[in-house]
Design a protein around this motif. Structure first.
Motif, PDB file in Angstrom:
ATOM      1  N   ASP A   2       0.818  -1.209   0.000  1.00  0.00           N
ATOM      2  CA  ASP A   2       0.000   0.000   0.000  1.00  0.00           C
ATOM      3  C   ASP A   2       0.855   1.264   0.000  1.00  0.00           C
ATOM      4  OD1 ASP A   2      -2.261  -1.532  -0.019  1.00  0.00           O
ATOM      5  OD2 ASP A   2      -2.592  -1.431   2.137  1.00  0.00           O
ATOM      6  N   ILE A   3       2.074   1.151   0.559  1.00  0.00           N
ATOM      7  CA  ILE A   3       2.960   2.321   0.614  1.00  0.00           C
ATOM      8  C   ILE A   3       3.301   2.807  -0.786  1.00  0.00           C
ATOM      9  CG2 ILE A   3       5.273   3.115   1.288  1.00  0.00           C
ATOM     10  CD1 ILE A   3       5.113   1.190   3.660  1.00  0.00           C
ATOM     11  N   GLU A   4       3.623   1.865  -1.676  1.00  0.00           N
ATOM     12  CA  GLU A   4       3.974   2.237  -3.048  1.00  0.00           C
ATOM     13  C   GLU A   4       2.802   2.896  -3.773  1.00  0.00           C
ATOM     14  OE1 GLU A   4       6.679  -1.287  -2.078  1.00  0.00           O
ATOM     15  OE2 GLU A   4       4.634  -0.637  -1.635  1.00  0.00           O
ATOM     16  N   ILE A   5       1.591   2.410  -3.475  1.00  0.00           N
ATOM     17  CA  ILE A   5       0.407   3.008  -4.104  1.00  0.00           C
ATOM     18  C   ILE A   5       0.232   4.447  -3.627  1.00  0.00           C
ATOM     19  CG2 ILE A   5      -2.118   2.901  -4.268  1.00  0.00           C
ATOM     20  CD1 ILE A   5      -1.898  -0.151  -4.122  1.00  0.00           C
ATOM     21  N   ARG A   6       0.390   4.675  -2.326  1.00  0.00           N
ATOM     22  CA  ARG A   6       0.260   6.032  -1.788  1.00  0.00           C
ATOM     23  C   ARG A   6       1.314   6.961  -2.386  1.00  0.00           C
ATOM     24  NH1 ARG A   6      -0.777   3.367   3.200  1.00  0.00           N
ATOM     25  NH2 ARG A   6       1.372   3.739   3.887  1.00  0.00           N
ATOM     26  N   LEU A  37      -3.323  -9.814  -5.524  1.00  0.00           N
ATOM     27  CA  LEU A  37      -1.957 -10.354  -5.460  1.00  0.00           C
ATOM     28  C   LEU A  37      -1.654 -10.908  -4.071  1.00  0.00           C
ATOM     29  CD1 LEU A  37      -0.080  -7.537  -7.447  1.00  0.00           C
ATOM     30  CD2 LEU A  37      -0.657  -9.832  -8.271  1.00  0.00           C
ATOM     31  N   LYS A  38      -2.100 -10.214  -3.027  1.00  0.00           N
ATOM     32  CA  LYS A  38      -1.846 -10.682  -1.660  1.00  0.00           C
ATOM     33  C   LYS A  38      -2.518 -12.029  -1.401  1.00  0.00           C
ATOM     34  CE  LYS A  38      -1.414  -6.055   0.395  1.00  0.00           C
ATOM     35  NZ  LYS A  38      -2.099  -5.016   1.208  1.00  0.00           N
ATOM     36  N   GLU A  39      -3.725 -12.192  -1.951  1.00  0.00           N
ATOM     37  CA  GLU A  39      -4.447 -13.456  -1.775  1.00  0.00           C
ATOM     38  C   GLU A  39      -3.713 -14.614  -2.426  1.00  0.00           C
ATOM     39  OE1 GLU A  39      -8.292 -12.743  -3.373  1.00  0.00           O
ATOM     40  OE2 GLU A  39      -8.980 -11.538  -1.669  1.00  0.00           O
ATOM     41  N   ARG A  43       3.535 -10.333  -1.959  1.00  0.00           N
ATOM     42  CA  ARG A  43       3.510  -9.176  -1.062  1.00  0.00           C
ATOM     43  C   ARG A  43       4.614  -8.171  -1.383  1.00  0.00           C
ATOM     44  NH1 ARG A  43      -0.182  -9.810   2.662  1.00  0.00           N
ATOM     45  NH2 ARG A  43      -1.028 -11.889   3.021  1.00  0.00           N
ATOM     46  N   ASN A  44       5.261  -8.366  -2.526  1.00  0.00           N
ATOM     47  CA  ASN A  44       6.302  -7.439  -2.958  1.00  0.00           C
ATOM     48  C   ASN A  44       6.182  -7.259  -4.464  1.00  0.00           C
ATOM     49  OD1 ASN A  44       8.861  -6.247  -3.769  1.00  0.00           O
ATOM     50  ND2 ASN A  44       9.605  -6.795  -1.726  1.00  0.00           N
ATOM     51  N   VAL A  89      12.283   0.751  -8.290  1.00  0.00           N
ATOM     52  CA  VAL A  89      11.700  -0.181  -7.313  1.00  0.00           C
ATOM     53  C   VAL A  89      11.682  -1.596  -7.876  1.00  0.00           C
ATOM     54  CG1 VAL A  89       9.640  -0.737  -5.947  1.00  0.00           C
ATOM     55  CG2 VAL A  89      10.312   1.651  -6.299  1.00  0.00           C
ATOM     56  N   ILE A  90      11.412  -1.717  -9.187  1.00  0.00           N
ATOM     57  CA  ILE A  90      11.404  -3.021  -9.860  1.00  0.00           C
ATOM     58  C   ILE A  90      12.385  -2.993 -11.032  1.00  0.00           C
ATOM     59  CG2 ILE A  90       9.045  -3.626  -9.173  1.00  0.00           C
ATOM     60  CD1 ILE A  90       8.061  -2.614 -11.879  1.00  0.00           C
TER      61      ILE A  90
END
Length: 294
Positions: A2-6, A37-39, A43-44, A89-90
């Motif tokens: 969520d941090i990256e989205i913010r 994706l988390k489901e 998580r990265n 980041v990627i």
């Protein structure tokens, strides 16, 4: 995640100067993607591959998401992962080759000139609310501006002496002329009704609710829907209906497409040409009904 989205939304706001509505849409789309994706144990964002994103698109299709919603989500993902790649980041952009589903473009709903006249006659001019509502409807149809643009207008954006309004949206300014009926409705509103609602001298919003605060989009939608029902308009009316109607009626009455493009604030003339096509359909219908050798 969520941090990256913010951080991405902050980047859009500060660097791209995007509107609040655009930022809300991006955030909503990306949060849904992150939950998916988390489901699946991711998580990265470094672990996200094209296959996972294609899986998310397939999931939306299985869940019967509208094609337009899926297309918007694909656009959000492409912009987001491009941002992450540029920021380091990627290492690779997994969304680079994503393709949105084909969206069937529907012609925007428009009202006839007679329906517009009936709609504009509905507000009662013996109450401050009716006077305000009349001014809003007249202004929308007179200028073709977006509802969000109208609701962002300040009292100093209106020049009734010379008959125009200054529309500011996302840092872009355009001047739109207004006709006599709109000018009269605006004068009536500013001279009699606005002061009934607005008690705070610091409030500069042109149109306010009954509490004297800036009118919301939802508030205006209720106003429009109520008057459409009163006018007996059965079709699916929306906040942009008067904007679409303005464009088609202007073209039907001889306006050139470049002038309509400028008044609507379209950066690309192909967007305005949708209305030109609708005008041609109208002319074809008239031709087939009236030409003796059709």
């Amino acid at each position: 995640m969520d941090i990256e989205i913010r951080e991405f939304i902050t980047y859009l706001h500060n660097t791209k100067k995007t509107s609040a509505n655009t930022e809300i849409s991006y955030q909503r789309d990306l949060k849904k993607m992150a939950e998916f994706l988390k489901e699946r144990g991711i998580r990265n964002y470094k672990d996200v591959k094209e296959l996972e994103l294609e899986g998310y698109i397939s999931y939306m299709e299985r869940e019967k998401f509208a094609s337009s919603s899926i297309s918007r989500s694909v656009a959000s993902m492409r912009a987001f992962f491009q941002y992450l790649w540029k920021e380091g980041v990627i290492a690779e952009d997994p969304a680079d080759n994503l393709k949105p589903p084909k969206v069937e473009k529907r012609a925007p709903e428009i009202l006839t000139i007679e329906e517009v006249d009936k709609l504009l006659q509905q507000p009662k001019l013996d109450t401050p609310k009716g006077i305000r509502d009349s001014a809003m409807l007249e202004l929308l149809y007179a200028t073709g501006m977006r509802v969000s643009e109208m609701l962002h207008l300040q009292i100093f954006d209106v020049n009734l002496q010379f008959g125009y309004v200054v529309c500011n949206e996302n840092g872009k300014e355009r001047i739109i002329p207004i006709g006599i009926p709109c000018k009269k409705a605006m004068e009536r509103y500013l001279q009699t009704a606005r002061t009934v609602f607005v008690k705070d001298e610091k409030e500069t919003a042109l149109f306010t609710n009954c509490s004297g605060k800036a009118m919301s989009r939802q508030g205006f939608w209720k106003v429009l829907k109520g008057y459409a029902d009163d006018a007996g308009i059965k079709r699916d009316i929306a906040p942009h209906t008067l904007r679409h109607s303005f464009a088609v009626h202007m073209l039907q009455n001889g306006a050139d497409i470049r002038s309509v493009q400028e008044m609507l604030g379209h950066s690309d003339i192909s967007t305005t040409q949708v209305y030109l096509g609708m005008n041609m359909n109208k002319m074809r219908d008239v031709y087939m009904k009236t030409h003796p050798r059709h």
